[in-house]
Design an enzyme around this catalytic site. Structure first.
Site, PDB file in Angstrom:
ATOM      1  N   THR A 194       1.078  -1.193  -0.084  1.00  0.00           N
ATOM      2  CA  THR A 194       0.114   0.023   0.073  1.00  0.00           C
ATOM      3  C   THR A 194       0.857   1.363  -0.083  1.00  0.00           C
ATOM      4  O   THR A 194       0.582   2.163  -0.777  1.00  0.00           O
ATOM      5  CB  THR A 194      -0.976  -0.096   1.156  1.00  0.00           C
ATOM      6  N   LYS A 226      -0.677   3.373  11.262  1.00  0.00           N
ATOM      7  CA  LYS A 226       0.506   3.296  10.395  1.00  0.00           C
ATOM      8  C   LYS A 226       0.469   3.699   8.914  1.00  0.00           C
ATOM      9  O   LYS A 226       1.130   4.394   8.391  1.00  0.00           O
ATOM     10  CB  LYS A 226       1.109   1.929  10.665  1.00  0.00           C
ATOM     11  N   CYS A 384     -31.878 -14.196 -25.921  1.00  0.00           N
ATOM     12  CA  CYS A 384     -31.042 -14.100 -27.131  1.00  0.00           C
ATOM     13  C   CYS A 384     -30.899 -15.154 -27.985  1.00  0.00           C
ATOM     14  O   CYS A 384     -31.787 -15.619 -28.502  1.00  0.00           O
ATOM     15  CB  CYS A 384     -29.663 -13.222 -26.768  1.00  0.00           C
ATOM     16  N   HIS A 510     -32.151  -8.832 -23.835  1.00  0.00           N
ATOM     17  CA  HIS A 510     -31.280  -8.973 -22.661  1.00  0.00           C
ATOM     18  C   HIS A 510     -31.876  -8.345 -21.398  1.00  0.00           C
ATOM     19  O   HIS A 510     -31.542  -7.336 -21.022  1.00  0.00           O
ATOM     20  CB  HIS A 510     -29.886  -8.579 -22.689  1.00  0.00           C
ATOM     21  N   GLU A 512     -31.777  -8.958 -18.566  1.00  0.00           N
ATOM     22  CA  GLU A 512     -30.603  -8.889 -17.259  1.00  0.00           C
ATOM     23  C   GLU A 512     -30.146  -7.553 -17.123  1.00  0.00           C
ATOM     24  O   GLU A 512     -29.808  -7.363 -15.985  1.00  0.00           O
ATOM     25  CB  GLU A 512     -29.571  -9.983 -17.409  1.00  0.00           C
TER      26      GLU A 512
END
Length: 546
Positions: A194, A226, A384, A510, A512
């Site tokens: 990090t 820290k 589809c 579609h 979804e």
């Protein structure tokens, strides 16, 4: 007096890819929206492709289609599911699209003979794209794809660095996602990756205001202190993004840590107290469903990379939420169905779904799955290509046209029951040329589709080149196929179903892409409800779902 000027939150990632920047961005959007703020989200992708439309699902995962026909990154699906923001092609920009715009401007002479360079011309184009998508939002959340240190990301990072000076220091914050790895041999969580990631970001000229650290365990206060010290970030602005069982828990977890409150404070945004009861209710239904579980088979080509079906998987989960039942997804490779048979691989499932896809590989396995669902009266949902395979199977199995096929897979079939759309015949380019975006569909009164939607006309998103051949329409209907949805303008077949089946439905679009956890799509709610009925019928007959 709190400022009401548009605020910008830039989300970057470091150490490794796939940290969940998209989910973190969507969660921030959800939290701020729940505080009464209007939000929008933007994804900046460093790859050179103009859009992901021609990329392999194995490389990119799902292509998310917007209302206006944009083929975009799957993270836009997270944005729409977590917030009320409606995405468009303006919410996703790639390096390819940015460079294309710059080159076209140069060809038109818009740079007045200047030498066109990354700075300022490319970075200005990036900033212009961000402002264009911002519109009237209170908060704009911009996710930068890739990882800090990638050469492809540099123009985007430079552009967002400049944004702080363009719109004012008080109107911009930088949120950086990093990884806190746990080293088992040492028994420690390590902060060095990090620190180095933030160091790399600072070399570019960006000092992060917030850190969100991915971790698989609790991080003690001392470790956060820290990280704050070494990364020059206020301790109050160091948060963790722990592993969660459901992505819909992440907004609640980040709120528990106070991320939304801290963002509102740093950006000086007026906002109400958040209302997160509906998120809590969603999590209750996901973790503790009242009606047990159902097992859904997804018979497809890309089952080894389930990210290819991300919105589909989520929509099925939403159907489970609507019915207060857990949905267990059973991915079945359609090529294995060809080789081993549907009976062996699909026995005992409560419902079968055949999703969209491209290419001939595995299509006979999908057709076999449709046949199994039709003959065994197992709830079926085709999307589809799934609808097209259902029409092919019906033509073979019921009409008796044994050679019926789609022209996509057999150019010489004597019975092309699925054919290339007339508008696609002369199309040569691949990118952005399919039938894309939202189109109307008129529903047949009295049909299952009409019953599920409760509307006469619907709007759904499409991504295809092939359609059911209207030359076979009458024959299909005479044999018992119900065409329950058609495009009112072109009379294209949009939905099919079988009247003598507990739940057999197919759609060319579609659905979804429009499902949300708080507003499950009616086709998925109905599908899971049918799976529940099938499960109970199996139990009554002494059949046990695995």
């Amino acid at each position: 007096m709190r400022s009401k000027k548009t605020k910008f939150i830039f989300v970057t990632g470091g150490v490794v890819s796939s940290l969940g920047k998209g989910l973190a961005s969507a969660s921030i959007g959800a939290l701020l929206e729940n505080r009464g703020l209007a939000v929008t989200l933007i994804k900046l992708d460093p790859y050179i492709n103009v859009d992901p439309g021609t990329m392999s699902p194995f490389q990119h995962g799902e292509v998310f289609v917007t209302e206006d026909g944009g083929e975009t990154d799957m993270d836009l699906g997270h944005y729409e599911r977590f917030t009320n923001a409606r995405m468009s092609r303006l919410n996703n920009f790639t390096s390819g699209r940015i460079y294309h715009a710059v080159i076209m401007k140069e060809r038109r002479g818009e740079y007045l003979g200047k030498t066109v360079q990354v700075i300022p011309h490319v970075t200005d184009e990036i900033k212009s794209s961000i402002r264009q998508a911002a519109q009237d939002a209170d908060v704009v959340i911009v996710e930068v794809g890739g990882t800090v240190g990638d050469i492809e990301s540099l123009p985007f990072l430079e552009a967002i660095r400049q944004m702080r000076y363009d719109v004012g220091n008080e109107n911009v914050v930088y949120v950086h996602l990093t990884l806190l790895p746990y080293i088992g041999a040492a028994g420690e969580v390590k902060t060095k990756p990090t620190q180095h990631s933030v160091m790399k970001l600072r070399e570019i000229g960006i000092q992060p205001d917030f850190l969100v650290c991915r971790t698989d365990r609790e991080v003690p206060r001392e470790l956060k202190d820290k990280i704050a010290m070494f990364c020059n970030v206020d301790t109050r602005s160091v948060f963790t993004s722990p592993d969660v069982r459901s992505t819909y828990e992440l907004p609640l977890e980040l709120h528990r840590q106070g991320l939304d409150e801290r963002l509102a404070e740093v950006l000086n945004i007026w906002s109400r107290a958040p209302h997160l009861e509906r998120w809590e209710n969603i999590i209750r239904k996901v973790y503790e469903p009242a009606r047990g579980q159902v097992r859904i088979a997804i018979v497809g080509k890309y089952v080894n990379l389930t990210e290819s079906y991300k919105s589909l998987n989520e929509a099925l989960l939403h159907g489970g939420i609507a019915n207060d039942v857990k949905v267990n997804l059973h991915f079945v490779d359609s090529q294995e169905v060809e080789e081993q048979g549907a009976e062996k691989l699909l026995a005992g499932v409560d419902a079968i779904l055949v999703p969209g896809g491209f290419g001939v590989r595995g299509t006979e396995g999908k057709i076999a799955a449709v046949r199994y669902a039709r003959e065994k009266k197992v709830p079926f949902f085709g999307i589809c290509l799934g609808l097209q395979m259902a029409v092919v199977e019906f033509s073979r199995g019921v009409l008796g046209l044994s050679s019926a096929n789609s022209l996509e897979f057999n150019e010489h079939t004597p019975h092309p029951v699925v054919t290339l759309m007339e508008s696609q015949v002369k199309v040569q380019d691949k990118g952005g040329t399919m039938r894309l975006g939202s189109y109307a569909c008129a529903l047949k009164p009295g049909s299952l589709a009409h019953q599920l939607y409760g509307q006469d006309t619907i709007q759904e998103r499409h991504r295809h080149r092939y359609e059911v051949n209207n030359a076979y329409r009458s024959k299909l209907q005479e044999a018992g196929l119900v065409i329950s949805g058609s495009n009112p303008e072109l009379n294209l077949v949009e939905m099919i179903e079988l009247a003598d089946h507990p739940y057999f439905i197919g759609c060319q679009f579609h659905p979804e892409f429009k499902s949300k956890p708080f507003a499950p799509h009616p086709l998925f709610s109905g599908f899971i409800r049918a799976a529940l009925a099938q499960r109970d019928a199996n139990a009554a007959a002494g059949k046990v779902t695995e």
